[in-house]
Design a protein around this motif. Structure first.
Motif, mmCIF file in Angstrom:
data_model
loop_
_atom_site.group_PDB
_atom_site.id
_atom_site.type_symbol
_atom_site.label_atom_id
_atom_site.label_comp_id
_atom_site.label_asym_id
_atom_site.label_seq_id
_atom_site.Cartn_x
_atom_site.Cartn_y
_atom_site.Cartn_z
ATOM 1 N N PHE A 324 54.156 22.315 57.535
ATOM 2 C CA PHE A 324 54.725 21.164 56.820
ATOM 3 C C PHE A 324 56.252 21.204 56.875
ATOM 4 O O PHE A 324 56.896 20.243 57.288
ATOM 5 N N GLY A 325 56.855 22.334 56.439
ATOM 6 C CA GLY A 325 58.305 22.392 56.309
ATOM 7 C C GLY A 325 59.037 22.288 57.629
ATOM 8 O O GLY A 325 60.050 21.585 57.740
ATOM 9 N N LEU A 326 58.533 22.985 58.659
ATOM 10 C CA LEU A 326 59.239 23.056 59.942
ATOM 11 C C LEU A 326 58.502 22.275 61.031
ATOM 12 O O LEU A 326 58.762 22.461 62.209
ATOM 13 N N GLY A 327 57.604 21.406 60.605
ATOM 14 C CA GLY A 327 56.874 20.533 61.523
ATOM 15 C C GLY A 327 56.940 19.104 61.048
ATOM 16 O O GLY A 327 57.888 18.375 61.332
ATOM 17 N N SER A 328 55.959 18.684 60.261
ATOM 18 C CA SER A 328 55.863 17.273 59.879
ATOM 19 C C SER A 328 57.089 16.784 59.108
ATOM 20 O O SER A 328 57.553 15.662 59.330
ATOM 21 N N MET A 329 57.636 17.598 58.207
ATOM 22 C CA MET A 329 58.748 17.136 57.365
ATOM 23 C C MET A 329 59.987 16.797 58.187
ATOM 24 O O MET A 329 60.773 15.929 57.806
ATOM 25 N N ILE A 330 60.152 17.454 59.334
ATOM 26 C CA ILE A 330 61.315 17.159 60.186
ATOM 27 C C ILE A 330 60.884 16.502 61.509
ATOM 28 O O ILE A 330 61.656 16.466 62.468
ATOM 29 N N GLY A 331 59.655 16.000 61.544
ATOM 30 C CA GLY A 331 59.205 15.227 62.699
ATOM 31 C C GLY A 331 58.996 16.025 63.961
ATOM 32 O O GLY A 331 59.006 15.458 65.060
ATOM 33 N N VAL A 332 58.805 17.338 63.851
ATOM 34 C CA VAL A 332 58.531 18.165 65.034
ATOM 35 C C VAL A 332 57.021 18.181 65.238
ATOM 36 O O VAL A 332 56.290 18.858 64.526
ATOM 37 N N MET A 333 56.551 17.406 66.208
ATOM 38 C CA MET A 333 55.120 17.263 66.449
ATOM 39 C C MET A 333 54.709 18.045 67.689
ATOM 40 O O MET A 333 54.025 17.553 68.579
ATOM 41 N N ASP A 334 55.143 19.287 67.740
ATOM 42 C CA ASP A 334 54.836 20.177 68.850
ATOM 43 C C ASP A 334 54.633 21.568 68.268
ATOM 44 O O ASP A 334 55.542 22.114 67.626
ATOM 45 N N ALA A 335 53.460 22.158 68.461
ATOM 46 C CA ALA A 335 53.135 23.433 67.834
ATOM 47 C C ALA A 335 54.081 24.542 68.273
ATOM 48 O O ALA A 335 54.532 25.356 67.453
ATOM 49 N N SER A 336 54.420 24.596 69.559
ATOM 50 C CA SER A 336 55.345 25.638 70.039
ATOM 51 C C SER A 336 56.732 25.453 69.447
ATOM 52 O O SER A 336 57.419 26.428 69.117
ATOM 53 N N GLY A 337 57.144 24.188 69.317
ATOM 54 C CA GLY A 337 58.437 23.910 68.691
ATOM 55 C C GLY A 337 58.469 24.362 67.245
ATOM 56 O O GLY A 337 59.454 24.948 66.781
ATOM 57 N N CYS A 338 57.382 24.104 66.515
ATOM 58 C CA CYS A 338 57.274 24.581 65.129
ATOM 59 C C CYS A 338 57.406 26.098 65.075
ATOM 60 O O CYS A 338 58.139 26.644 64.233
ATOM 61 N N LEU A 339 56.694 26.779 65.976
ATOM 62 C CA LEU A 339 56.700 28.237 65.985
ATOM 63 C C LEU A 339 58.106 28.775 66.269
ATOM 64 O O LEU A 339 58.539 29.771 65.686
ATOM 65 N N ALA A 340 58.835 28.099 67.153
ATOM 66 C CA ALA A 340 60.203 28.523 67.469
ATOM 67 C C ALA A 340 61.111 28.413 66.250
ATOM 68 O O ALA A 340 61.952 29.283 65.996
ATOM 69 N N LEU A 341 60.929 27.349 65.455
ATOM 70 C CA LEU A 341 61.742 27.183 64.255
ATOM 71 C C LEU A 341 61.338 28.189 63.176
ATOM 72 O O LEU A 341 62.191 28.704 62.445
ATOM 73 N N MET A 342 60.052 28.482 63.090
ATOM 74 C CA MET A 342 59.591 29.512 62.152
ATOM 75 C C MET A 342 60.241 30.847 62.481
ATOM 76 O O MET A 342 60.639 31.607 61.583
ATOM 77 N N ASP A 343 60.361 31.148 63.761
ATOM 78 C CA ASP A 343 60.978 32.404 64.193
ATOM 79 C C ASP A 343 62.445 32.454 63.781
ATOM 80 O O ASP A 343 62.939 33.498 63.325
ATOM 81 N N GLU A 344 63.158 31.338 63.931
ATOM 82 C CA GLU A 344 64.573 31.301 63.531
ATOM 83 C C GLU A 344 64.721 31.500 62.029
ATOM 84 O O GLU A 344 65.619 32.211 61.568
ATOM 85 N N VAL A 345 63.839 30.867 61.265
ATOM 86 C CA VAL A 345 63.881 31.003 59.818
ATOM 87 C C VAL A 345 63.616 32.453 59.409
ATOM 88 O O VAL A 345 64.255 32.991 58.497
ATOM 89 N N GLU A 346 62.663 33.112 60.097
ATOM 90 C CA GLU A 346 62.379 34.525 59.817
ATOM 91 C C GLU A 346 63.630 35.381 60.031
ATOM 92 O O GLU A 346 63.942 36.258 59.226
ATOM 93 N N LYS A 347 64.308 35.162 61.120
ATOM 94 C CA LYS A 347 65.490 35.969 61.424
ATOM 95 C C LYS A 347 66.575 35.802 60.358
ATOM 96 O O LYS A 347 67.206 36.774 59.934
#
Length: 591
Positions: A324-347
């Motif tokens: 939700f937070g790093l996908g639909s809420m910011i219009g990222v409708m690509d699972a790999s793209g979501c995962l990449a942003l999750m990784d940045e947030v983790e770091k």
């Protein structure tokens, strides 16, 4: 130590020493949420700011932790940088069992180190080590270094740490727990940061005897609980698709926040559904220590280096809240793209939901020319993964004045730059649900979390707009959850851990008094939490629900502001009643 007292380890950073004390009573405070509130009441400074060096950072487990399946969470209590009031965050991982095997019911960190340090807590050892060389390192790198710096206690060791966001004192810096779990909400990471603690390593290197006097009865009960957790359909949903399975149904119900809540449904959402993640990216499930369910879903992130023919492969955990937070809420409708942003947030060590809501607000504010390119620096646009990756780094590092303001919370940034109507804040940045009862609950509830109550499900099940019934539900449901978060159970297990079973478990560990007094104890801890929260300055009347939240339309129709406001007013009254000071007995007369 009495049989029912808690064993608490206090780490004095300013004196570089540890202290073990006996505190409270398991029959009264239970543990977890209740114990953390009681410890803050004793050691906290309610009238001082959250950043005061002597404010305590509290980690508490419960009297059933480690003894039964899914009794595997830790409650972190602290004064929050988000609103400067007492709050909680909960996390799994290995920390709960590491604390149990180290022999501590709670760890309280007090004072402030002179230089950045790592704290090591074990059954017979409490020490600090210089971690100045790690200041500025991301949370994942810090974890790798800590594993080498404090070897041993394999399987019973937990490493919690912060990233740059905790060092720059972001209002939503998280504490990373064993890589895949987090004290995510309300900014606990910055409390570690202001104390100059980069990491805490807990080594569960002590012996742990079986509880109670009848080990055969305990073993039999454990086996029954284990079977209920693993052999029933009730729990299998958390292992299979897990919470990402919520994406498709919420989209179909027109209840999924999309593009800063401009929409609640979109056919493109199927690309980031739980099914899409499972089919294309899932590589394994893992679990918190003491949990046989395995709800943690780990995806494979494969990214190519710019202008090179090399790839980097990493494992990244995902769940519904992150999608939700790093996908639909910011219009990222690509699972790999979501995962990449999750990784940045983790770091960076940021809370994923708050980060996503912050970026969504910033994107719309930039679209509406409330923000300039000079301020945001990147082409923020819904769906632009590359720009969001850069913005996440800037947010964690507080790169310029705008990102430093945004790191103080979306509400703070909107008050300065405009766009308050579409700043989706409900006490803190909203969770991924819509509905009047949910809005009332998250905007007012104890830690402004969707998990404080089940209001997100109440809106889908209860169609009669009855404010009295809704308020009673919020208060009663919170009390039941306080019992579980004091014991401390994963809330996924609430369908299994009914009162009768909890009573059996407490009897098995020798807490017969608590077994017969659960309701009264839970009520007392619910009241204590609110008393402590109100003592630190909480004024529920001043909370708000943004205009954008009331503009949406779901499968059930348009939002009903009259009903929502009635629920909020009723809940405010209930909170005030729960948190009021108990009358003191009148002094006895000499006559």
């Amino acid at each position: 130590m009495t049989d029912t007292a808690f064993r608490v380890c206090i780490v004095h950073l300013d004196r570089d020493k540890g202290e073990i004390i006996s505190f409270g009573d398991k029959n009264v405070h239970i543990g977890g949420s209740g114990l953390a509130a009681a410890l803050y009441e004793k050691f906290g400074l309610p009238e001082e700011p959250w950043s005061h060096p002597d404010q305590p950072l509290i980690f508490a487990i419960g009297c059933l932790t480690g003894y039964f399946p899914l009794m595997s969470k830790v409650v972190c209590g602290f004064k929050s940088p988000h609103h400067d009031q007492y709050s909680e965050s909960h996390a799994g991982g290995r920390l709960a069992l590491a604390m149990r095997f180290a022999g501590y019911d709670a760890i309280v960190v007090r004072g402030q180190a002179t230089v950045p340090v790592a704290v090591h807590v074990a059954s017979k050892q409490i020490e600090t080590a210089d971690a100045n060389y790690l200041w500025g390192a991301n949370a994942l790198t810090t974890g790798r270094v800590m594993r080498r710096a404090f070897p041993g206690a394999s399987g019973h060791r937990s490493i919690i740490r912060i990233g740059p966001a905790g060092e720059t004192l972001s209002a939503y810096a998280c504490i990373n727990v064993d890589t895949y779990r987090h004290f995510g909400r309300m900014g606990a990471g910055s409390v570690m940061g202001v104390k100059k603690v980069k990491a805490i390593v807990v080594s569960g290197d002590g012996d742990q005897d079986l509880p109670g006097t009848d080990s055969k009865a305990y073993a039999k009960l454990f086996k029954r609980v284990y079977k209920d957790m693993t052999a029933t359909e009730m729990m299998s949903k958390y292992h299979d698709l897990g919470t990402p399975g919520n994406v498709t149904p919420l989209n179909e119900l027109k209840s999924l926040p999309i593009r800063n809540l401009k929409q609640t449904t979109d056919p493109e959402v199927e690309k980031i559904s739980g099914e899409a993640f499972a089919k294309d990216l899932l590589i394994r499930n893992t679990a918190c220590a003491g949990c046989p369910v395995g709800c943690i879903h780990v995806g494979l992130l494969r990214e190519q280096f710019q202008e090179e023919h090399r790839f980097q492969i990493r494992q990244v955990a995902y769940d519904y809240e992150l999608i939700f937070g790093l996908g639909s809420m910011i219009g990222v409708m690509d699972a790999s793209g979501c995962l990449a942003l999750m990784d940045e947030v983790e770091k960076e060590g940021l809370d994923a939901m708050s980060t996503g809501v912050a970026l969504a607000w910033a994107t719309e504010a930039y679209e509406k020319s409330l923000l300039t390119k000079e301020q945001v620096e990147y082409d923020l646009a819904f769906g632009n993964v590359a720009a969001y990756k850069e913005a996440i780094w800037s947010l964690g590092h507080a790169k310029n004045e705008f990102y430093a303001d945004l790191a103080k919370g979306v509400k703070h940034a909107a008050a300065k730059y405009g766009g308050e109507d579409f700043a989706c804040v409900l006490g803190q940045e909203m969770a991924g649900y819509v509905g009047e009862t949910f809005y009332a609950s998250q905007s007012l509830s104890f830690r402004h979390s969707h998990l404080d109550t089940g209001a997100y499900g109440y809106d889908q099940k209860e169609h009669a707009k009855d404010p009295e019934k809704a308020v009673k539900y919020l208060v009663d449901d919170e009390r039941e959850r306080v019992l579980l978060t004091s014991l401390v159970s994963c809330l996924f297990a609430r369908g299994v851990y009914k009162k009768e079973l909890l009573a059996e478990c407490l009897e098995a560990v020798g807490l017969s008094e608590l077994a017969g007094n659960m309701d009264q104890a839970a009520d007392a801890m619910q009241r204590l939490r609110w008393k402590v929260r109100l003592s630190t300055g909480y004024e529920p009347e001043k909370t708000t629900v943004p205009k954008r939240c009331m503009e949406v339309e779901t499968w059930a129709g348009k939002m009903n502001p009259g009903y929502m406001n009635a629920v909020r007013q009723g809940y405010i009254k209930a909170i005030r009643e729960l948190g009021k000071e108990e009358p003191k007995p009148a002094p006895e007369s000499d006559s």
